[in-house]
Design an enzyme around this catalytic site. Sequence first.
Site, PDB file in Angstrom:
ATOM      1  N   LYS A   3       0.698  -0.899   0.157  1.00  0.00           N
ATOM      2  CA  LYS A   3      -0.435  -0.166  -0.077  1.00  0.00           C
ATOM      3  C   LYS A   3       0.736   1.448  -0.087  1.00  0.00           C
ATOM      4  O   LYS A   3       0.294   2.308  -0.230  1.00  0.00           O
ATOM      5  CB  LYS A   3      -0.668   0.485   1.387  1.00  0.00           C
ATOM      6  N   GLY A   4       2.061   1.021   0.935  1.00  0.00           N
ATOM      7  CA  GLY A   4       3.424   2.081   0.507  1.00  0.00           C
ATOM      8  C   GLY A   4       2.827   2.849  -0.185  1.00  0.00           C
ATOM      9  O   GLY A   4       3.108   4.251   0.106  1.00  0.00           O
ATOM     10  N   ASP A  19       7.484   2.709  -2.292  1.00  0.00           N
ATOM     11  CA  ASP A  19       7.991   3.873  -1.598  1.00  0.00           C
ATOM     12  C   ASP A  19       9.361   3.916  -0.854  1.00  0.00           C
ATOM     13  O   ASP A  19      10.136   4.759  -1.080  1.00  0.00           O
ATOM     14  CB  ASP A  19       6.826   3.677  -0.773  1.00  0.00           C
ATOM     15  N   ASP A  56      14.710  -0.952   1.384  1.00  0.00           N
ATOM     16  CA  ASP A  56      15.263  -0.994   2.704  1.00  0.00           C
ATOM     17  C   ASP A  56      15.724  -2.616   2.846  1.00  0.00           C
ATOM     18  O   ASP A  56      17.406  -2.152   1.923  1.00  0.00           O
ATOM     19  CB  ASP A  56      14.651  -1.850   3.680  1.00  0.00           C
ATOM     20  N   LYS A  83      17.378   3.084   1.169  1.00  0.00           N
ATOM     21  CA  LYS A  83      18.104   3.618   2.896  1.00  0.00           C
ATOM     22  C   LYS A  83      19.667   1.842   2.398  1.00  0.00           C
ATOM     23  O   LYS A  83      19.193   1.219   2.965  1.00  0.00           O
ATOM     24  CB  LYS A  83      17.433   2.523   3.998  1.00  0.00           C
ATOM     25  N   PHE A 117      14.036   4.746  10.778  1.00  0.00           N
ATOM     26  CA  PHE A 117      12.353   4.624  10.410  1.00  0.00           C
ATOM     27  C   PHE A 117      11.474   5.661  10.046  1.00  0.00           C
ATOM     28  O   PHE A 117      11.055   6.293  10.662  1.00  0.00           O
ATOM     29  CB  PHE A 117      11.577   3.745  11.813  1.00  0.00           C
ATOM     30  N   VAL A 118      10.946   5.463   8.869  1.00  0.00           N
ATOM     31  CA  VAL A 118      11.018   6.769   8.526  1.00  0.00           C
ATOM     32  C   VAL A 118       9.303   6.203   8.288  1.00  0.00           C
ATOM     33  O   VAL A 118       8.823   5.239   8.071  1.00  0.00           O
ATOM     34  CB  VAL A 118      10.909   7.040   7.106  1.00  0.00           C
ATOM     35  N   ASP A 174       3.650   4.239   6.537  1.00  0.00           N
ATOM     36  CA  ASP A 174       3.341   3.359   7.562  1.00  0.00           C
ATOM     37  C   ASP A 174       3.957   3.087   8.870  1.00  0.00           C
ATOM     38  O   ASP A 174       5.303   2.759   8.494  1.00  0.00           O
ATOM     39  CB  ASP A 174       2.075   2.496   7.443  1.00  0.00           C
ATOM     40  N   ARG A 220       0.300   7.438   7.808  1.00  0.00           N
ATOM     41  CA  ARG A 220       0.006   6.819   5.823  1.00  0.00           C
ATOM     42  C   ARG A 220       0.373   8.558   5.469  1.00  0.00           C
ATOM     43  O   ARG A 220       0.292   9.100   4.208  1.00  0.00           O
ATOM     44  CB  ARG A 220      -0.713   6.031   5.280  1.00  0.00           C
TER      45      ARG A 220
HETATM   46  P1  IMP Z   1      12.854  -4.917   1.873  1.00  0.00           P
HETATM   47  O1  IMP Z   1      12.140  -5.824   0.777  1.00  0.00           O
HETATM   48  O2  IMP Z   1      13.308  -4.915   3.214  1.00  0.00           O
HETATM   49  O3  IMP Z   1      13.501  -3.819   0.781  1.00  0.00           O
HETATM   50  O4  IMP Z   1      11.499  -4.070   2.259  1.00  0.00           O
HETATM   51  C1  IMP Z   1      11.018  -2.992   1.179  1.00  0.00           C
HETATM   52  C2  IMP Z   1       9.847  -2.624   2.355  1.00  0.00           C
HETATM   53  O5  IMP Z   1       9.664  -2.721   4.071  1.00  0.00           O
HETATM   54  C3  IMP Z   1       9.243  -1.352   1.831  1.00  0.00           C
HETATM   55  O6  IMP Z   1       8.060  -1.602   1.162  1.00  0.00           O
HETATM   56  C4  IMP Z   1       8.152  -0.866   3.259  1.00  0.00           C
HETATM   57  O7  IMP Z   1       6.875  -1.687   2.885  1.00  0.00           O
HETATM   58  C5  IMP Z   1       8.965  -1.652   4.453  1.00  0.00           C
HETATM   59  N1  IMP Z   1       9.888  -0.074   5.540  1.00  0.00           N
HETATM   60  C6  IMP Z   1      11.010  -0.211   5.166  1.00  0.00           C
HETATM   61  N2  IMP Z   1      11.359   0.815   5.813  1.00  0.00           N
HETATM   62  C7  IMP Z   1      10.543   1.566   5.978  1.00  0.00           C
HETATM   63  C8  IMP Z   1      10.383   2.318   6.832  1.00  0.00           C
HETATM   64  O8  IMP Z   1      11.631   3.012   7.704  1.00  0.00           O
HETATM   65  N3  IMP Z   1       9.464   2.780   7.041  1.00  0.00           N
HETATM   66  C9  IMP Z   1       7.856   2.180   6.784  1.00  0.00           C
HETATM   67  N4  IMP Z   1       7.772   1.060   5.884  1.00  0.00           N
HETATM   68  C10 IMP Z   1       9.297   0.826   5.735  1.00  0.00           C
HETATM   69 MG    MG Z   2       6.516  -1.018   0.055  1.00  0.00          MG
END
Ligand code: IMP
Ligand code: MG
Length: 174
Positions: A42-43, A99, A102, A130, A151-152, A158, A164
């Site tokens: 949803k982000g 969005d 990470d 990040k 964490f943002v 969210d 959001r």
């Molecule tokens: P990844 O698979 O670890 O790259 O995670 C990506 C997903 O984790 C993003 O699409 C977000 O939904 C969530 N996420 C990662 N960091 C944050 C943050 O700082 N705030 C909110 N959601 C986050």
């Molecule tokens: Mg996401």
Amino acid sequence: MTEHKISVMIPEEDIDKKIRELANQISEEFAGETVHLICILKGSVFITTELAKRITVPVTMDFMQISSYGDGTKSSGIVKLAKDLDETIEGKNVIVVEDIIDSGRTLHYLMPVLAQRQPKCLKLFAFLDKPERRVKEVQVDYNGFQIPDEFVVGYGLDYAQKYRNLPYIGIVEV
Ligand code: IMP
Ligand code: MG
């Protein structure tokens, strides 16, 4: 009033300026063509609509839900495809809109899945990145902001489904 203390990291004006720049770049690169935006729910809802409004070439959109996160601030490491696309992407100029990147696990899983469906081209738009947190390699084509390991929330992001709707990117103190 918010339940948690949230400090502004990226103000609304800076986000607006950045989206405009990236939309211009995309419009120039895809002059004479149609761009198919894939919003990762949803982000990415807020960023996808803001981006779409500023792209001047024809735009189509589709939605997909995939997640590697639980309800908190820690990655579960588990990636699951919760909702697939409604339409084919074969032969389309696809831009995946995410969005935030990470660990990179979500997109490291998703991009090859989409590539197999034979789009004309496949690009990645990551509003926030990040880089310090990366465990899986991901190639980003359009990046809004690189941010430190915090964490943002806001602009679609969210914390346990909250915040959001904040019109800026903020750091939540947990
Ligand atoms: P990844 O698979 O670890 O790259 O995670 C990506 C997903 O984790 C993003 O699409 C977000 O939904 C969530 N996420 C990662 N960091 C944050 C943050 O700082 N705030 C909110 N959601 C986050
Ligand atoms: Mg996401």
